[in-house]
Design a protein around this motif. Sequence first.
Motif, PDB file in Angstrom:
ATOM      1  N   UNK A   1       0.811  -1.210   0.000  1.00 48.60           N
ATOM      2  CA  UNK A   1       0.000   0.000   0.000  1.00 48.60           C
ATOM      3  C   UNK A   1       0.845   1.262   0.000  1.00 48.60           C
ATOM      4  N   UNK A   2       2.004   1.254   0.659  1.00 48.55           N
ATOM      5  CA  UNK A   2       2.869   2.427   0.606  1.00 48.55           C
ATOM      6  C   UNK A   2       3.432   2.617  -0.798  1.00 48.55           C
ATOM      7  N   UNK A   3       3.585   1.518  -1.532  1.00 48.69           N
ATOM      8  CA  UNK A   3       4.008   1.638  -2.921  1.00 48.69           C
ATOM      9  C   UNK A   3       2.960   2.314  -3.781  1.00 48.69           C
ATOM     10  N   UNK A   4       1.696   2.109  -3.452  1.00 51.64           N
ATOM     11  CA  UNK A   4       0.604   2.757  -4.176  1.00 51.64           C
ATOM     12  C   UNK A   4       0.384   4.194  -3.723  1.00 51.64           C
ATOM     13  N   UNK A   5       0.749   4.478  -2.464  1.00 48.72           N
ATOM     14  CA  UNK A   5       0.420   5.767  -1.844  1.00 48.72           C
ATOM     15  C   UNK A   5       1.700   6.433  -1.338  1.00 48.72           C
ATOM     16  N   UNK A   6       2.363   7.221  -2.169  1.00 51.27           N
ATOM     17  CA  UNK A   6       3.634   7.838  -1.765  1.00 51.27           C
ATOM     18  C   UNK A   6       3.458   8.884  -0.674  1.00 51.27           C
ATOM     19  N   UNK A   7       4.549   9.200  -0.015  1.00 52.41           N
ATOM     20  CA  UNK A   7       4.568  10.144   1.102  1.00 52.41           C
ATOM     21  C   UNK A   7       4.169  11.544   0.623  1.00 52.41           C
ATOM     22  N   UNK A   8       3.102  12.130   1.174  1.00 54.72           N
ATOM     23  CA  UNK A   8       2.719  13.499   0.770  1.00 54.72           C
ATOM     24  C   UNK A   8       3.609  14.595   1.348  1.00 54.72           C
ATOM     25  N   UNK A   9       4.366  14.308   2.406  1.00 56.36           N
ATOM     26  CA  UNK A   9       5.084  15.353   3.115  1.00 56.36           C
ATOM     27  C   UNK A   9       6.006  16.188   2.222  1.00 56.36           C
TER      28      UNK A   9
END
Length: 210
Positions: A198-206
């Motif tokens: 899921x982190x691969x699908x959803x990159x860090x917004x910061x």
Amino acid sequence: MRLLPFDFARDPYVVLDFTASNPDLAALDLTNTPTFARYVSGKLRAAGAVVGVGGYDESRVIYRDSGHFTPTDEEPRTIHLGVDFWAEAGTSVFVPVDGVVHSFADNARYADYGPTIILEHQTAGFPRYSLYGHLSRASLTNLYEGKEVKAGEKLAELGPYPENGDWPPHLHFQLINDMLGLRGDFPGVCRGSERDYWLGLCPDPNPFVF
């Protein structure tokens, strides 16, 4: 990139910790929204902050008593896939980069997103989709799929509880590379065993905000 009416280089903000390492949470009934909201506003006041932030890739305990995140006999969903911005209801949300409305919905179940908008982008270096959750119901007025939106224009406002999914007022901001065929909704919390996927699908917004 402008997302909220705050300048994070100038305006005071506080990072809020919703992991098991925060002893405050053990004594709170987080299913009681007014109690939860008083806790958040108290942390902001104590820090002299205008907004509370945090949450990407955070293993949270605030979902522990919610059947929405932890159905009986299933591995709980605890890993947060976006960044939260805790501020007053009515706070404006702005379009970060040019795009179009991909989809929107009122995910009105308890502890869900409430009113939600998903944008699609074609900007080089920016993820394909962005999700905005816990909005006001009025934010969905006059929307339609394919509507063009421009960077810097007002997109929505933070909703009050209970219409925002029954949370203390905040924005859930999430970046997404692939919507997996979904519309108006996308998982914002995942199981620990599925974290890498899921982190691969959803990159860090910061990096796009601060």
